[in-house]
Design a protein around this motif. Structure first.
Motif, short mmCIF file in Angstrom:
data_model
loop_
_atom_site.label_atom_id
_atom_site.label_comp_id
_atom_site.label_asym_id
_atom_site.label_seq_id
_atom_site.Cartn_x
_atom_site.Cartn_y
_atom_site.Cartn_z
N GLU A 1 -11.50 -0.57 -0.59
CA GLU A 1 -10.26 0.13 -0.26
C GLU A 1 -9.36 -0.86 0.44
OE1 GLU A 1 -10.58 4.00 1.64
OE2 GLU A 1 -8.58 3.79 2.48
N ILE A 2 -8.18 -1.02 -0.11
CA ILE A 2 -7.21 -1.95 0.46
C ILE A 2 -6.13 -1.12 1.13
CG2 ILE A 2 -5.58 -3.82 -0.06
CD1 ILE A 2 -7.26 -4.20 -2.70
N VAL A 3 -6.02 -1.26 2.43
CA VAL A 3 -5.07 -0.44 3.18
C VAL A 3 -3.88 -1.29 3.60
CG1 VAL A 3 -4.79 1.09 5.18
CG2 VAL A 3 -7.03 0.91 4.05
N SER A 4 -2.70 -0.92 3.16
CA SER A 4 -1.51 -1.71 3.52
C SER A 4 -0.99 -1.26 4.88
CB SER A 4 -0.41 -1.52 2.48
OG SER A 4 0.34 -0.36 2.77
N GLU A 5 -0.21 -2.10 5.48
CA GLU A 5 0.55 -1.67 6.67
C GLU A 5 1.69 -0.79 6.15
OE1 GLU A 5 -0.27 -2.20 9.67
OE2 GLU A 5 -1.60 -3.95 9.63
N PRO A 6 2.27 0.04 7.02
CA PRO A 6 3.39 0.88 6.55
C PRO A 6 4.67 0.06 6.45
CG PRO A 6 2.87 1.37 8.84
CD PRO A 6 1.87 0.35 8.40
N ASP A 7 4.63 -0.97 5.63
CA ASP A 7 5.75 -1.91 5.53
C ASP A 7 6.65 -1.63 4.34
OD1 ASP A 7 4.74 -3.24 7.69
OD2 ASP A 7 3.77 -4.85 6.53
N ILE A 8 6.29 -0.66 3.54
CA ILE A 8 7.02 -0.42 2.30
C ILE A 8 8.16 0.56 2.56
CG2 ILE A 8 6.75 0.48 -0.06
CD1 ILE A 8 3.70 -0.48 0.33
N ARG A 9 9.32 0.27 1.99
CA ARG A 9 10.51 1.05 2.36
C ARG A 9 11.17 1.77 1.18
NH1 ARG A 9 8.46 0.83 6.20
NH2 ARG A 9 8.94 -0.11 8.20
N SER A 10 10.58 1.67 -0.01
CA SER A 10 11.18 2.40 -1.13
C SER A 10 10.13 2.64 -2.20
CB SER A 10 12.34 1.60 -1.73
OG SER A 10 11.84 0.49 -2.44
N ALA A 11 10.46 3.58 -3.08
CA ALA A 11 9.55 3.89 -4.18
C ALA A 11 9.38 2.67 -5.08
CB ALA A 11 10.09 5.06 -4.99
N ARG A 12 10.45 1.93 -5.23
CA ARG A 12 10.42 0.74 -6.07
C ARG A 12 9.47 -0.31 -5.47
NH1 ARG A 12 10.55 -1.27 -10.60
NH2 ARG A 12 11.22 -3.43 -10.78
N GLU A 13 9.60 -0.51 -4.15
CA GLU A 13 8.70 -1.46 -3.47
C GLU A 13 7.24 -1.02 -3.61
OE1 GLU A 13 11.71 -2.82 0.14
OE2 GLU A 13 9.65 -2.25 0.64
N ALA A 14 7.05 0.29 -3.51
CA ALA A 14 5.68 0.82 -3.63
C ALA A 14 5.09 0.42 -4.98
CB ALA A 14 5.68 2.34 -3.47
N ARG A 15 5.87 0.60 -6.00
CA ARG A 15 5.40 0.27 -7.35
C ARG A 15 5.12 -1.22 -7.49
NH1 ARG A 15 7.90 1.83 -13.18
NH2 ARG A 15 6.60 0.43 -14.40
N VAL A 16 6.07 -2.02 -7.03
CA VAL A 16 5.92 -3.46 -7.18
C VAL A 16 4.72 -3.97 -6.38
CG1 VAL A 16 7.02 -5.70 -6.76
CG2 VAL A 16 8.38 -3.80 -7.65
N TYR A 17 4.50 -3.37 -5.21
CA TYR A 17 3.34 -3.75 -4.38
C TYR A 17 2.04 -3.50 -5.14
CZ TYR A 17 -0.36 -3.09 -0.91
OH TYR A 17 -1.55 -3.12 -0.24
N VAL A 18 1.90 -2.31 -5.70
CA VAL A 18 0.65 -1.98 -6.39
C VAL A 18 0.52 -2.82 -7.66
CG1 VAL A 18 -0.77 -0.16 -7.41
CG2 VAL A 18 0.62 0.33 -5.41
#
Lengths: 94, 487, 484
Positions: free
Chosen positions: C157-174
């Motif tokens: 399980e890879i847990v990110s910090e709450p650093d993501i600020r948009s739906a687009r960033e969320a997608r790109v991160y994953v």
């Protein structure tokens, strides 16, 4: 910290144990006594003592990633068996 | 009857020289079992047919003149929490009353490798929780020395069967004294190896960080033979130690000159029956005549044994027993409307009251808000037990204590008062908390009931423990005394 | 009021081991129900877990790839709860002492670089699978069946910090995580099949406010599209809720692709109390520094490094470097081609893989790893073009045949007679014939309109049924005209 009936019921639910009402009274009584004895630990100063979770810690043993199939017969011990699966009652309550 | 009173080595000699047929030995064993069983009730199940056909195979091997291990063909009975493939493993619980083990425990495999014959499964407290064998869903085993007394527990079947001459050897499991305390009550020799010495794979877990399988026998020599067979690293048990296993029979007979014995003052106080205490002191004096010296030592953690043990063992047990949920095997409450009801009623009706009490206690001490007050404290306390032992073993080679504060109590005497029952283990618990090896040997009688002397050693120094206990048995004959039995 | 979404993501990745986390059963869960099981993963009484070395290696590899600190000491705990897919009544998972901590990755969101912190990576076992009967979903089911093939399959399980600020960033991160996990060989990264699962924690707060809002966790995201879409929808839902005076409740919400909505999952009857404690059956995991170093040294090339290499050393452009990387199978294929390419330009190979071959593989619902056009055969084809034996146009036909039959390009070319004509004498005859028939065009060329040669080339190509080598034809036409 004394155990209340509410605590007991919460624990029974967490542990999924059905207990008759009269048994609950007995358990509450016995557990209160037991916890009282347990609380002698609470009076000790254990500041700075490291906790031990193990009897002894030898080196970690790791298994190689090699498939070892073992044929276990499941059906014989399964309370309900259907389509090669364990059958269980509905998961959500009505 | 007589044949089973002989030592393992003697029986082996007879088998090897073909003076005795293995088949006859096994038939005689079942005769003894059947004779004593109506009164003692040590067993839950027997494997007569398999055992006899196995004995015939072994006879063929002996006939061919094959070099077989010393334990080959010797009957052994196994506590009913150790899996034998194809046989019921009930843990004396309604939950597993019909459970047929689909695999062999590692110790079972080792017994087979040594051509031993597991003749049956022994009674115990349900899931090894108890000190009297009264918590068995099947029946209460009785003490062969006095039928209205308990045999101790939880391995009461293991010790009563050896005491009653039903079998020469048995296996038990010891989490807080479950081999040593009943061994003391039944006047037999019982050994708990160092944690990690014997694989736990296939031992139904009670408290994983404390459980250890060990042998019960009439004397130390036989104990050593079984220990040789069952010890060693197992790739199926991460907690088994990868440490060389010596031949445990080689240390026997060595002298004990200069041996330093520590005697924990906390286990010679008022909590200990004075007659039991005297038996142990007599034993210490015998050993000092052989050149050992002893002195009192303070083990400050000891008075907290019960609290520490019951918190830790119940916490682990509450998780270990969560798998009994009626889904995959074992007892199930049918007709439940939903899964929650199925769980609650299955577990409510499948477990006995002591098991439920421990699950409740264990769940409580781990639950949010109480973890730090109970569980975390008990873990710290466990460290203090280890430190106390470490300090003592800098000075002493072994520690000697009574195995139990009293001799066997009456059936029903303590069953209503769990706390009182728990005190039966005050002398044995500290050993499990630190994972050390310890033995109980018979050291006298109080009102006709046996008392036990406990020798505790350093981790993985079973040899010194065995050496001292063996010497003690050379000097005494308590272990040779037999209860007066029916027939 | 303007709102800012704050997003943290938990990604569960199935490790690509042969066997389960704690036993020797195969991780292949597609077989007959309850066939890849043993006493350990069934939670039989007396069975004990033994940790898989490869799973540890993969977890460490993932940690190193995500710039984490790999802990020399980590501990397994029991997470206690009852559920029919959990055979032991507890899940063995790492809790307070995970194997990796404090990492980060830099992602590229529409040409803007952003670093996302990785809080932790821990190892745990998967649960089994429930098959609900009498209804498609758990809610209406009469009863359920339990299949434990998947139980105890290793996950990180890879847990990110709450650093993501948009739906687009969320997608790109994953997407970036997926690429890294695939390229390090740790996970096959399939969202659709569930070997990679992302749970997205979303809260919103007024722009400029420090304090975090109440978060909702969105589950059941089976594609990158649904992930981005679900995050967008959930952000909007929370905004609307707050603007209308409502409050966000902490809960788990299910994404439904059909209705494009998130809905609250039925709240559990009781609050969870997992009663974590150290797993007594597993001694704490001590990783020798040497082992960590060895894993580091044997790390496969990370996608970022690979992309740099493609651009700098192979001369691929940004777009192609990324495209040839993003499909792991395809990338492996490309790398194999590079090993045997000799004097062929990488960009030429890349063009064929991304273009014709990819189209064929996709149309055939196949993959590069099972493609009949082996890297050797593709290289041979490109060499045939380069040496002028066949034209690019013909090659497109040849590769189709290669894909279907697996035949060698040379054989196909020979058998179908499509080899390019580079015999000057043969071509000269055709050129002479065409020039004689088009004197007016010849005059135009003579007048300097060399473009008119294209017309004549077309005629020559028709004469030779397309097999003439174009450059040679052009040269012959111009030479002949100029001589004459």
């Amino acid at each position: 910290m004394s155990l209340t009936m509410k605590d007991l019921e919460q624990v029974l639910s967490l542990a999924n144990l059905d207990v008759e009402p009269h048994e609950k009274e007995i358990y509450l009584d016995q557990l209160t006594n037991i916890l009282e004895q347990m609380e002698t630990l609470g009076k000790l100063d254990l500041e700075g003592v490291k906790p031990s979770a193990y009897a002894c810690e030898h080196s970690t043993f790791l298994r190689e990633d090699i498939v070892k199939q073992s044929a276990v017969s499941l059906e014989k011990n399964a309370p309900e068996w259907e389509l090669n699966s364990f059958r269980v009652p509905k998961i959500l309550a009505d | 009857m007589e044949i089973l009173e002989k030592s393992v080595k003697e029986i082996h000699g007879l088998l090897k020289n073909r003076v005795l047929k293995c088949r006859d030995l096994i038939i005689q064993t079942y005769k003894n079992i059947e004779q004593q069983e109506p009164e003692i009730q040590s067993f839950i199940s027997l494997a007569k047919e398999e055992s006899i056909s196995r004995s015939e195979e072994i006879d063929r091997l002996y006939d061919k003149g094959e070099e077989l291990p010393v334990l080959a063909g010797i009957p052994i009975a196994v506590k009913d929490n150790i899996c034998i493939k194809g046989q019921k493993t009930t843990c004396a619980s309604r939950m597993l009353a019909d459970f047929v083990a689909p695999y062999d425990a590692t110790v079972t495999k080792k017994l087979t490798e040594h051509y031993m014959i597991p003749v049956g499964k022994l009674n115990m407290d349900e899931f090894a929780m108890g000190s009297s064998t009264e918590n068995s869903v099947f029946h209460t085993t009785r003490n062969p020395w006095s039928l209205d007394c308990v045999p101790g527990g939880s391995s009461g079947g293991s010790t009563a069967s050896v005491a009653a001459g039903q079998v020469p050897l048995s296996l038990g499991s010891d989490t807080g004294g479950s081999i040593r305390q009943p061994a003391a009550f039944c006047g037999v020799t019982g050994f708990k190896p160092t944690y990690g010495r014997v694989s736990r794979y296939g031992l139904v877990a009670f408290a994983s960080s404390l459980d250890q399988i060990g042998p019960v026998a009439k004397n130390v020599e036989d104990i050593s033979c079984v220990l040789n067979a069952i010890s060693g690293h197992d790739s199926m048990d991460s907690t088994s130690a990868d440490i060389a296993v010596p031949d445990f029979t080689l240390c026997l007979g060595k002298d004990i000159k200069g041996l330093k014995i520590g005697v924990p003052a906390e286990l010679f106080g008022p909590a200990i029956n004075s007659d039991v205490r005297q038996c142990v002191i007599n034993g210490l004096e015998l050993l000092s005549k052989e050149g050992a010296c002893w002195e009192e030592v303070n083990m400050e953690s000891f008075p907290h044994a019960i609290e520490t043990y019951y918190i830790l063992s119940s916490a682990e047990a509450s998780a270990n027993l969560a798998r009994f949920d009626g889904v995959k095997y074992g007892h199930r409450y049918h007709n439940a409307k939903n899964i929650k009801e199925m769980y609650k009623k299955t577990r409510g009706s499948g477990f006995g009251s002591e098991v439920k009490r421990r699950i409740i206690l264990g769940t409580y001490v781990l639950s949010a808000g109480y973890y730090d007050a109970y569980y975390a404290k008990a873990q710290k306390m466990r460290t203090l037990f280890k430190l106390d032992f470490a300090k003592a073993f800098k000075k002493y080679d072994v520690l000697i204590t009574p195995s139990s504060p009293t001799t066997a109590f009456k059936i029903g005497e303590k069953i209503e008062d769990p706390l009182d029952m728990y005190t039966a283990d005050i002398a044995t618990i500290p050993v499990n908390l630190a994972g050390l090896p310890a033995i109980s040997v018979p050291c006298g009688f109080v009102d006709g009931l046996p008392a036990g002397l406990q020798v505790i050693g350093k981790a993985f120094d079973e040899e010194t423990v065995l050496k001292v206990a063996y010497k003690y048995q050379q000097l005494t004959d308590f272990h040779k005394k037999k209860p007066k039995l029916l027939n | 009021m303007e709102f800012e979404p704050v997003i943290g993501i938990e990604v569960h990745a199935q490790l690509k081991t042969r066997t389960k986390l704690f036993c020797g059963c195969s991780t292949n869960s597609g077989e007959k129900r309850n066939s890849n099981v043993c006493p350990v993963c069934l939670g039989m009484p007396g069975a004990l877990p033994v940790l898989n070395k490869k799973a540890v290696e993969y977890a460490v590899r993932a940690g190193l790839a995500l710039n984490c600190t790999v802990k020399e000491l980590s501990v397994f705990s029991r997470k206690n709860y009852f559920y029919p897919d959990l055979p032991k009544g507890y899940q063995i998972s790492q809790f307070d002492l995970p194997v990796c901590e404090n990492g980060s990755i830099t992602i590229d969101v529409d040409n803007r670089k952003k670093t996302i912190g990785i809080q932790r990576i821990h190892m745990e076992e998967d649960a089994g699978k429930l098959i609900h009967q009498g209804s498609a979903s758990i809610a209406g089911a009469d009863y359920s069946l339990v299949d434990l093939n998947r139980a105890c399959v290793p996950l990180i399980e890879i847990v990110s910090e709450p650093d993501i600020r948009s739906a687009r960033e969320a997608r790109v991160y994953v997407e970036a995580l997926k690429l890294i996990l695939q390229h390090t060989g740790v996970c096959d990264g399939n969202l659709e099949e569930g070997s990679l699962r992302a749970d997205v924690n979303i809260s919103i707060r007024p722009l400029g406010q420090e304090k975090l809002g109440t978060r909702a966790e969105v589950k059941n995201l089976n594609s990158f599209r649904s992930l981005e879409r679900a995050a967008t929808v959930e952000i909007e839902r929370q905004k609307a809720l707050i603007i209308s005076g409502g409050k966000v409740v902490q809960q788990t919400r299910n994404w439904d692709d059909a209705s494009q909505k998130t809905t609250a999952l039925r709240s559990k009857e009781e609050a969870h109390d997992y009663r974590y404690f150290q797993e007594p059956d597993l001694i704490p995991l001590r990783l020798p520094v040497a082992m960590i170093r060895e894993i580091k040294n044997s790390m496969p090339e990370l996608p970022v490094k690979k992309m740099e290499r493609y651009k700098a050393d192979l001369g691929l452009n940004d777009f192609n470097s990324y495209q040839i990387l993003v499909d792991c199978d395809m990338n492996r294929y490309f790398e194999e081609c590079l090993l045997i390419k000799e004097d062929i330009e990488p960009s030429e190979i890349c063009k064929w893989i991304l273009g014709d071959l990819n189209a064929l593989v996709k149309d055939g619902n196949s993959s590069f790893s099972e493609c009949k056009v082996t890297p050797e055969k593709l290289i041979t084809l490109v060499k045939l073009i380069k040496s002028g034996k066949i034209s690019g146009k013909i090659a497109k036909e040849v590769i189709k045949k290669m894909y279907e039959t697996g035949a060698d390009p040379e054989n196909i070319v020979k058998e179908s007679g499509v080899e390019q004509i580079s015999d000057t004498d043969m071509l000269q005859a055709a050129v002479d014939k065409v020039l004689a028939a088009n004197p007016d065009v010849v005059l135009k060329i003579k007048a300097g309109k060399t473009n008119s040669a294209n017309f004549l080339m077309g005629q020559v190509m028709r004469e030779t049924r397309g097999q003439a080598q174009p450059d040679l034809v052009r040269k012959l036409i111009l030479d002949t005209v100029n001589k004459g």
